[in-house]
Design a protein around this motif. Structure first.
Motif, PDB file in Angstrom:
ATOM      1  N   GLY A  45       0.922  -1.737   0.057  1.00 51.00           N
ATOM      2  CA  GLY A  45       0.063  -0.326  -0.055  1.00 51.00           C
ATOM      3  C   GLY A  45       0.648   1.340   0.248  1.00 51.00           C
ATOM      4  O   GLY A  45       0.276   2.639  -0.259  1.00 51.00           O
ATOM      5  N   LYS A  46       2.596   1.110   0.327  1.00 52.85           N
ATOM      6  CA  LYS A  46       3.219   2.321   0.040  1.00 52.85           C
ATOM      7  C   LYS A  46       3.959   2.649  -1.043  1.00 52.85           C
ATOM      8  O   LYS A  46       3.679   1.657  -2.171  1.00 52.85           O
ATOM      9  N   VAL A  47       3.985   3.974  -0.948  1.00 57.74           N
ATOM     10  CA  VAL A  47       4.146   4.243  -3.078  1.00 57.74           C
ATOM     11  C   VAL A  47       5.926   4.446  -2.523  1.00 57.74           C
ATOM     12  O   VAL A  47       6.251   5.107  -1.059  1.00 57.74           O
ATOM     13  N   TYR A  48       6.747   3.937  -3.288  1.00 54.62           N
ATOM     14  CA  TYR A  48       8.434   4.479  -3.097  1.00 54.62           C
ATOM     15  C   TYR A  48       8.711   5.154  -4.910  1.00 54.62           C
ATOM     16  O   TYR A  48       7.739   4.747  -5.415  1.00 54.62           O
ATOM     17  N   SER A  49       9.692   6.216  -4.199  1.00 51.36           N
ATOM     18  CA  SER A  49       9.970   6.991  -5.292  1.00 51.36           C
ATOM     19  C   SER A  49      11.416   6.146  -5.198  1.00 51.36           C
ATOM     20  O   SER A  49      11.966   5.782  -5.660  1.00 51.36           O
ATOM     21  N   VAL A  50      11.695   6.183  -7.175  1.00 50.51           N
ATOM     22  CA  VAL A  50      12.581   5.356  -8.208  1.00 50.51           C
ATOM     23  C   VAL A  50      14.089   5.917  -7.044  1.00 50.51           C
ATOM     24  O   VAL A  50      15.088   5.608  -7.041  1.00 50.51           O
ATOM     25  N   PRO A  51      13.940   7.933  -7.251  1.00 51.72           N
ATOM     26  CA  PRO A  51      14.684   8.137  -6.823  1.00 51.72           C
ATOM     27  C   PRO A  51      15.353   8.275  -4.996  1.00 51.72           C
ATOM     28  O   PRO A  51      17.436   7.853  -5.288  1.00 51.72           O
ATOM     29  N   ALA A  52      14.477   7.479  -5.090  1.00 53.79           N
ATOM     30  CA  ALA A  52      14.825   6.918  -3.511  1.00 53.79           C
ATOM     31  C   ALA A  52      15.206   6.097  -3.029  1.00 53.79           C
ATOM     32  O   ALA A  52      16.384   5.488  -2.510  1.00 53.79           O
TER      33      ALA A  52
END
Length: 230
Positions: A45-52
């Motif tokens: 359910g969580k969103v993860y960014s590519v840069p992070a």
């Protein structure tokens, strides 16, 4: 509270080896991300960014984005425009269905290897079994899942049925082992890891009944402990 899109995973990511061969960053990152989804280190359910994520791996964003797109095809994550990728949630009923299918496929196939597989091929699986034990001792959940996946798929490949192996690979990738952290804290992860050595023992001694007992116990952990949401 849901993590913001730029939040980094809860664990430090490292790039895994790929069965002793050189592999692209995309493949290696994909393996680590896939294991992180399965263990729940990348939370549902969580969103993860590519840069992070790229920062965690110490690589550019391109191989991370490519790896995440591979996970989209596997239905492990879904794209969120202008934010990154959300880890898909799997229901309890789906997990039960995946586990039942795995039991129906993996147990009889592994049992049959006790009478059909070349002992040399079985013995060749020992380094992978040891890698699982080592990962458990080091409390490295990502490495544990990666080694466990390779062990079981390479073992099943001894059946000579490539379609069966791909089916199990798909089921394992779709499964979630959210309770691994709890098992680790209870000191039970090493016990489960040791069952891989017991499977090899049963196969090498040509004891189908023993292999079945160990496999039934081993897969019972999937829904009995591992897959319970934290």
């Amino acid at each position: 509270m849901p993590a913001r899109a730029g939040a980094a995973p809860a664990v430090a990511m490292s790039l895994p080896e790929m069965g002793g061969r050189r592999a692209s960053y995309r493949e290696r990152i994909g393996e680590a991300l896939r294991a992180a989804v399965i263990t729940g280190e990348l939370a549902p359910g969580k969103v993860y960014s590519v840069p992070a994520l790229a920062e965690q791996f110490g690589v550019s964003a391109t191989p991370v984005r490519e790896a995440m797109l591979d996970l989209v095809k596997e239905e492990l994550v879904e794209p969120v425009p202008n934010k990154g990728f959300r880890v898909k949630v799997v229901s309890e009923s789906q997990l039960d269905e995946y586990t039942k299918l795995r039991e129906l496929i993996e147990i009889p196939t592994t049992v049959a290897l006790a009478t059909t597989a070349d002992p040399a091929d079985i013995e060749a699986l020992r380094p992978l079994a040891q890698a699982i034990v080592d990962a458990a001792a080091e409390e490295d959940l990502i490495a544990y899942v990666e080694a466990d996946m390779r062990f079981h798929l390479e073992m099943l490949a001894l059946s000579g049925n490539a379609t069966l192996v791909e089916t199990v690979r798909n089921l394992r990738q779709r499964s979630r082992l959210y309770g691994l952290t709890a098992l680790m804290e209870l000191g039970e992860l090493e016990e489960s890891a040791g069952e891989h050595m017991e499977i090899l023992h049963g196969l090498l001694t040509r004891d189908p009944e023993y292999v079945q007992q160990v496999m039934e116990l081993h897969l019972s952990h999937v829904r009995g402990s591992w897959a319970q949401p934290s």
